[in-house]
Scaffold this motif. Structure first.
Motif, PDB file in Angstrom:
ATOM      1  N   LEU A   1      22.663  24.083  13.823  1.00 50.65           N
ATOM      2  CA  LEU A   1      21.233  24.030  13.467  1.00 50.65           C
ATOM      3  C   LEU A   1      20.885  25.096  12.437  1.00 50.65           C
ATOM      4  CD1 LEU A   1      19.557  23.416  16.949  1.00 50.65           C
ATOM      5  CD2 LEU A   1      20.092  21.737  15.166  1.00 50.65           C
ATOM      6  N   ARG A   2      20.211  24.650  11.392  1.00 50.42           N
ATOM      7  CA  ARG A   2      19.740  25.570  10.356  1.00 50.42           C
ATOM      8  C   ARG A   2      18.259  25.873  10.580  1.00 50.42           C
ATOM      9  NH1 ARG A   2      23.187  25.545   5.726  1.00 50.42           N
ATOM     10  NH2 ARG A   2      24.925  24.099   5.961  1.00 50.42           N
TER      11      ARG A   2
ATOM     12  N   PHE B   1      13.288  20.476  17.888  1.00 45.60           N
ATOM     13  CA  PHE B   1      14.457  20.555  17.013  1.00 45.60           C
ATOM     14  C   PHE B   1      14.740  19.170  16.440  1.00 45.60           C
ATOM     15  CE2 PHE B   1      14.687  24.020  19.997  1.00 45.60           C
ATOM     16  CZ  PHE B   1      15.004  25.100  19.186  1.00 45.60           C
ATOM     17  N   SER B   2      15.190  19.137  15.180  1.00 46.83           N
ATOM     18  CA  SER B   2      15.425  17.855  14.510  1.00 46.83           C
ATOM     19  C   SER B   2      16.342  16.964  15.343  1.00 46.83           C
ATOM     20  CB  SER B   2      16.023  18.097  13.122  1.00 46.83           C
ATOM     21  OG  SER B   2      17.244  18.816  13.234  1.00 46.83           O
ATOM     22  N   SER B   3      17.357  17.581  15.970  1.00 47.42           N
ATOM     23  CA  SER B   3      18.326  16.818  16.760  1.00 47.42           C
ATOM     24  C   SER B   3      17.669  16.142  17.965  1.00 47.42           C
ATOM     25  CB  SER B   3      19.432  17.759  17.232  1.00 47.42           C
ATOM     26  OG  SER B   3      18.879  18.983  17.675  1.00 47.42           O
TER      27      SER B   3
ATOM     28  N   LEU C   1      20.052  15.170  10.086  1.00 49.62           N
ATOM     29  CA  LEU C   1      19.115  16.116  10.717  1.00 49.62           C
ATOM     30  C   LEU C   1      18.199  16.730   9.659  1.00 49.62           C
ATOM     31  CD1 LEU C   1      21.417  17.948  13.319  1.00 49.62           C
ATOM     32  CD2 LEU C   1      19.866  16.015  13.692  1.00 49.62           C
ATOM     33  N   ALA C   2      18.771  17.057   8.520  1.00 49.31           N
ATOM     34  CA  ALA C   2      17.962  17.612   7.429  1.00 49.31           C
ATOM     35  C   ALA C   2      16.891  16.621   6.997  1.00 49.31           C
ATOM     36  CB  ALA C   2      18.863  17.989   6.252  1.00 49.31           C
TER      37      ALA C   2
ATOM     38  N   LEU D   1      25.649  15.585  19.867  1.00 48.45           N
ATOM     39  CA  LEU D   1      25.204  14.378  19.144  1.00 48.45           C
ATOM     40  C   LEU D   1      26.092  14.101  17.939  1.00 48.45           C
ATOM     41  CD1 LEU D   1      21.370  15.064  19.151  1.00 48.45           C
ATOM     42  CD2 LEU D   1      22.449  13.056  20.202  1.00 48.45           C
ATOM     43  N   ILE D   2      26.444  15.164  17.232  1.00 50.23           N
ATOM     44  CA  ILE D   2      27.296  15.009  16.047  1.00 50.23           C
ATOM     45  C   ILE D   2      28.682  14.520  16.477  1.00 50.23           C
ATOM     46  CG2 ILE D   2      28.474  16.299  14.213  1.00 50.23           C
ATOM     47  CD1 ILE D   2      25.882  18.069  14.080  1.00 50.23           C
TER      48      ILE D   2
END
Ligand SMILES: [Zn+2]
Lengths: 315, 352
Positions: free
Chosen positions: B193-194, B272-274, B160-161, B149-150
């Protein structure tokens, strides 16, 4: 009242033995021989890793084609803390790699010094495992490569001497098992040579071993009730096959036992009486061995047999 | 004329990192009683019961049979189980109600991730020939999707954050959520991913009651009518899929009627945020749609129940009059492999 719940390690480990179809067999045998094969779909795309049915049309596909051991990263993710079973035990990148000659990407690991050394579009090549058996792990990992797109393909037809027809995939998962509140109370009481059930607040039945719920009423059970120690054999079977790691002489009797005061029969081994003299209605009691945390078996009490009417509800 | 079927009650546990003092049935029972109490139904009134859970989480074969004690399974009841998220159990129950065999159904789902290592456990759902032997964990696979995606310019790490921060801020109002308020975005778990981009690992359960037609109107003041529901799947192999899109979600949404009229709320199962980025795009959700007011799976992700919770949360907003038309989405498998979409509506509210 809160008591510490019991916990114990639980390891689930299994060697999954799987047979391969013609396409997977050719692909994995090819890896053993350092040949990478894809499969051609009816619309002319090449799938690597190959499958037996076209994911778009569901057509059966068998047309194997050889692709290059070099390719291009289509996406990646840096794994700084490798986990058990993963391809490398030093930090690495997960990558999807489209091998030269293929239209789809293969998932594997890329050995690289750090995330700054990895980018989508980078060129990589297969590093073969020193010992190969016909498995996806015959690819040890990928490594950076400076060749241009269009690596050397071949015309291997997928026929090898001694085809790999199956794989054994080891799987191990580690758990910490806890039986929860009700069963913890039951197990702890057993260690004190007491047998504790739970009474349903609604139908008043006493369940042993208790699982925290009445399956008839669907409500929580909480009231603890001591049952037994005497009980009645409601039904039984004679075991003639020795289980592995079990030092009980066969034949022996395994029985359902309705403990006095319980509304559900539990099961246990009957000892202290010849196997062919066990009968429905036999009165028994639990026997703990020295230091045992649970009854080793049940033995006859010597009382007269129970009348059928008294235990027929527990059958 | 097909029957009208609605979600008439929803309950969920407080999702927590561990609940080892409780067995599965002990964890589940309070939510079963909550939905029964809300409708006034008794277990014996329920026409069909369907559940979702996974033996791999418990590490025990047929573990779901023990949970059956909680629904009053004796004398025998009409019951089924899916080894999937409870959203798929709800789909089965909805199908059963459509046949006209029964007027009410109880759907429940539960999962305790605390006994094992869920990142490892989830590798066992992957292709056993080419993928599972490499043990790629669930975060790694989501990270591959996030990087794609990035690379395509659909998002970046700050965006995403922001998804994660908005979810946890919204969860502030959700007493059941596991992660609420300001949560540090943390270190990389698997780059890009964090910690903050990943769902909390936890235990939890949820239950829903479905009812048909007038029965639904009797049991609930403002039923959440299921106007459409559909589920679709992507190719098994990750390397065949377009990871930056979710055509299966879009198709499921189309078949469920999601695009016929705008929705005001969307409960998306995006652990996941993504994945929220992928789903917003696939579902063509505009900025005017309230996405995951509950906090979503980034605030609580009890595996096997989190998808059913999305349907329940969407329905509860309709029950409360906070939404008129809501979309609920559930997913299963790596990188949004399988997707279910339901469209829920409340009857028009007239001026009092
Ligand atoms: Zn009862």
């Amino acid at each position: 009242m809160t008591t510490e719940v019991l916990k114990a390690p639980l390891v689930v480990e299994f060697p999954f033995t799987r047979s391969l179809g013609p396409v997977q067999s050719a692909f994995l045998t090819g890896l053993r021989e350092q040949v990478v094969l894809g499969v051609r779909t009816t619309d002319g795309r090449t799938l690597v890793p190959p499958v037996e049915y076209d994911p778009v049309t569901a057509d059966e596909i068998r047309d194997l084609v050889q692709v290059a051991p070099t390719g291009t990263v289509t996406t990646w993710a840096w794994n700084h803390a490798p986990r058990r079973g993963q391809p490398l035990d030093t930090p690495f990148a997960w990558v999807l790699v489209r091998l030269d000659g293929a239209d789809t990407a293969l998932l594997h690991a890329l050995d690289a010094p750090g995330p700054d050394a990895v980018h989508t579009g980078m060129r990589v090549r297969i590093r073969w495992a020193a010992e190969r058996s016909g498995a996806i792990t015959d690819i040890a990992c990928f490594e950076p490569d400076d060749s241009a797109i269009g690596g050397e393909t071949g015309d291997h037809d997928g026929q090898f001497e001694s085809m790999v027809t199956g794989i054994v995939a080891q799987a191990r998962l580690d758990y910490t098992y806890s039986p929860g509140r009700a069963q913890t109370a039951y197990i702890n009481a057993l260690a004190e040579r007491r047998i504790v059930g739970e009474r349903c607040p609604s139908c008043r039945k006493v369940y042993v071993p208790p699982r925290g719920a009445c399956p008839t009423c669907g409500v929580a059970t909480a009231e603890q009730v001591e049952v037994g120690p005497g009980g009645t054999v409601t039904t039984f079977c004679i075991v003639n096959i020795k289980a592995r790691n079990l030092d009980i002489e066969v034949p022996y009797v395994y029985a359902h036992i309705a403990l006095d005061g319980a509304d559900l029969a539990l099961h246990g081994r009957i000892g202290g009486i010849p196997y062919d003299q066990v009968r429905m209605g036999l009165r028994v009691e639990p026997v703990w061995t020295e230091g045992g945390r649970y009854p080793d078996h049940y033995r006859p009490t010597g009382e007269p047999d129970a009348d059928y009417e008294t235990f027929k509800e527990s059958l | 004329m097909t029957r009208e079927i609605a979600v008439v009650a929803f309950a969920q546990t407080d999702h927590r990192r561990t609940s080892d003092e409780l067995s599965e049935v002990e964890m589940l029972m309070p939510v079963l009683h909550e939905v029964l109490d809300a409708t006034g139904l008794k277990t014996s009134d329920i026409g069909f019961t369907c559940s979702g859970s996974s033996d791999y989480l418990a590490g025990r074969a047929f573990s779901f049979t023990l949970a059956l004690d909680g629904v009053g399974a004796w004398p025998p009841i009409s019951e089924s189980h899916v080894e999937m998220d409870g959203a798929w159990a709800l789909y089965e129950a909805w199908t059963k109600l459509l046949t006209g065999d029964t007027d009410t159904a109880l759907v429940y789902a539960y999962g305790k991730s605390s006994p094992g290592s869920v990142r490892d456990v989830l590798t066992r759902q992957l292709d056993p020939y080419y993928v599972a032997p490499l043990w790629p964990d669930s975060v790694a696979l989501a990270a591959l999707q996030a990087q794609a995606l990035i690379d395509e310019g659909y998002t970046d790490e700050p965006a995403l954050a922001a998804v994660a921060a908005r979810s946890r801020a919204d969860a502030q109002a959700n007493s059941h959520a596991q992660l609420r308020g300001s949560v540090p975005h943390g270190e990389y778990v698997v780059h890009p991913l964090r910690t903050g981009d990943c769902p909390p690992i936890g235990d939890g359960a949820a239950a829903v009651i479905l009812a048909a037609g007038d029965r639904a109107r009797e049991l609930c003041e403002r039923p959440a009518w299921i106007r459409g529901i559909d589920h679709r799947i992507e190719a098994h192999s990750l390397g065949v899929r377009e990871l930056t899109d979710s055509p299966s979600t879009r198709l499921a949404a189309e078949k469920a009627g999601a695009f016929e009229r705008p929705v005001d709320t969307a409960e998306l199962h995006a652990p996941f945020s993504s994945q929220e980025v992928v789903l917003r795009k696939a579902l063509r959700l505009g900025d005017d749609v309230r996405v995951n007011p509950s906090g979503g799976a980034l605030a609580a992700n009890p595996i096997m129940a989190a998808g059913l919770v999305r349907i329940g949360e969407a329905a509860a907003r309709i029950h409360r009059g906070e939404s008129d038309r809501a979309l609920a989405h559930a997913t299963s498998g790596p990188c949004l492999q399988q997707n279910l979409v339901a469209v829920l509506e409340g009857e028009p509210r007239h001026a009092q």
